[in-house]
Write an enzyme that holds these catalytic residues in place. Sequence first.
Site, PDB file in Angstrom:
ATOM      1  N   TYR A 111      30.623  41.815  38.605  1.00  0.00           N
ATOM      2  CA  TYR A 111      29.787  40.238  38.143  1.00  0.00           C
ATOM      3  C   TYR A 111      29.946  39.612  37.371  1.00  0.00           C
ATOM      4  O   TYR A 111      28.721  39.334  36.452  1.00  0.00           O
ATOM      5  CB  TYR A 111      28.291  40.592  39.328  1.00  0.00           C
ATOM      6  CG  TYR A 111      27.981  41.612  40.011  1.00  0.00           C
ATOM      7  CD1 TYR A 111      28.738  41.185  40.976  1.00  0.00           C
ATOM      8  CD2 TYR A 111      27.138  42.305  40.370  1.00  0.00           C
ATOM      9  CE1 TYR A 111      28.735  42.277  42.563  1.00  0.00           C
ATOM     10  CE2 TYR A 111      26.673  43.734  41.288  1.00  0.00           C
ATOM     11  CZ  TYR A 111      27.504  42.869  42.120  1.00  0.00           C
ATOM     12  OH  TYR A 111      26.990  44.237  43.329  1.00  0.00           O
ATOM     13  N   HIS A 112      31.044  39.570  37.272  1.00  0.00           N
ATOM     14  CA  HIS A 112      31.004  38.761  35.752  1.00  0.00           C
ATOM     15  C   HIS A 112      32.436  37.722  35.696  1.00  0.00           C
ATOM     16  O   HIS A 112      33.728  37.490  34.871  1.00  0.00           O
ATOM     17  CB  HIS A 112      31.990  39.976  34.907  1.00  0.00           C
ATOM     18  CG  HIS A 112      30.626  41.099  34.399  1.00  0.00           C
ATOM     19  ND1 HIS A 112      31.043  42.602  33.571  1.00  0.00           N
ATOM     20  CD2 HIS A 112      29.287  41.384  34.424  1.00  0.00           C
ATOM     21  CE1 HIS A 112      30.504  43.228  33.678  1.00  0.00           C
ATOM     22  NE2 HIS A 112      29.148  42.252  34.404  1.00  0.00           N
ATOM     23  N   PRO A 113      32.484  37.104  36.592  1.00  0.00           N
ATOM     24  CA  PRO A 113      33.085  35.924  36.941  1.00  0.00           C
ATOM     25  C   PRO A 113      33.264  34.822  35.796  1.00  0.00           C
ATOM     26  O   PRO A 113      32.584  34.788  34.878  1.00  0.00           O
ATOM     27  CB  PRO A 113      32.779  35.317  38.477  1.00  0.00           C
ATOM     28  CG  PRO A 113      31.935  35.781  38.290  1.00  0.00           C
ATOM     29  CD  PRO A 113      31.402  36.877  37.634  1.00  0.00           C
TER      30      PRO A 113
END
EC number: 1.1.99.1
Length: 549
Positions: A464-466
């Site tokens: 969850y690190h776009p």
Amino acid sequence: MQADYIIIGSGSAGSALAHRLSEDSRNSVIVLEFGGTDIGPFIQMPAALAWPMSMNRYNWGYLSEPEPHLNNRRITAPRGKVIGGSSSINGMVYVRGHAEDFDRWEQLGAKGWAYADVLPYFKRMEHSHGGEDGWRGTDGPLHVQRGPVKNPLFHAFVEAGKQAGFEMTDDYNGSKQEGFGLMEQTTWRGRRWSAASAYLKPALKRPNVQLIRCFARKIVIENGRATGVEIERGGRIEVVKANREVIVSASSFNSPKLLMLSGIGPAAHLKDLGIDVKVDRPGVGQNLQDHMEFYFQQISTKPVSLYSWLPWFWQGVAGAQWLFFKSGLGISNQFEACAFLRSAPGVKQPDIQYHFLPVAIRYDGKAAANTHGFQVHVGYNLSKSRGSVTLRASDPKADPVIRFNYMSHPEDWEKFRHCVRLTREIFGQKAFDQYRGPEIQPGERVQTDEEIDAFLREHLESAYHPCGTCKMGSKDDPMAVVDPETRVIGVDGLRVADSSIFPHVTYGNLNAPSIMTGEKAADHILGKQPLARSNQEPWINPRWAISDR
């Protein structure tokens, strides 16, 4: 309705911007946010972190398109739909990133964003409860501290790293990131300390700041200048006017989406959807990067894990302890030990990250092992795979098309295979002898490259690190979207400031560098002289060329 500055999004960067831009009472600021309140135990209790991410009330709930290298699975891609944005639903892990990350940014065209430039902003934003030492700040609004670290499994993990010959670090956010150590979290007095807690809520006490709950449809551009934002609320469409600037801080999915809906992006794509092209910027929505991870799970032969607390009754007990006394398991995110390692000799900076958890369970709280266990979230954090965000339709309410293109680079497979074998080496150390039971996942039968690859195709998921979809770079870079002062190239009065402008993904969780981006962008917007560059020299392993530890 109008203001000097309109900020789209109240997340990590947007909240910081609202606070800094409104410090001068002469500046009026409007923050546009679709999500609702962050009040309530699901968000505020650190140990409840799995809940808001799985609730439509707080999460946009995006899914990727089928990922061809991951058995065509659609990967969950949560983003915060709440005051504070993703800082209100994330894991509260605080990682600045490595010095090499930001020096790389400058090499890629983001002049003025090298580590020496951004370190002063990291210091300005944080209230580190570990003290000030030239690397850390103690006067900022963002509380940063370690968890209680009471579970013996945390200490076993760190000791195992030492026994395996790896470096130890007393402060991975200080001079030395590489090594095993204790993890920092954005919590304070038993509560989540989000960007809303640190920045937005204090700013909203000022008369020159207003928060409007609405849906941002597009940016209004007239004669090459952003003049406002078209919003929808209560079934009505209206325009909020910007006297000076519009700043987009809507996430790495929604920031490029808004630009494209407003006519800024790849001309052919916009024309295909019938959108009037204002500025042809082919880089909008491209360069999507993310971190992937898998769970390496082991049975614990001693009943010391958090498994005893998983039954509903004991969850209720933990919740009551937190609610009435701000004590017990509820006050921590339970990610209290970590490691930042290099995958091979010749790799200069850490590229493998471990989050250790004293229970065997998925990040979303599902699929818990039916026994005492422990796990690490294992990620190779410098992937060369790149994806994209495009429009599904010209309808502003249509979800964006997210294609991560995970594992499309051959090196990713090599690195993740190494991660599996390296983790077995670490869990095989003497420190775990009294706790180590059978391997749950990947499983002891998963040994060959082919078997590991099959496991990865089925079990890799997003951390969850776009980032990267509105890349910052020099004006002569055709794929750059914003310049080093965060101005959208080709449009006056419009900026983007959030993780979407990262030229390259940083090593570690993205909340800290996203807040830093908001802090630094605010100085650019206000025309202030940047904070004085740091002369601190970060530690680089002297054996990096010949050893992985």
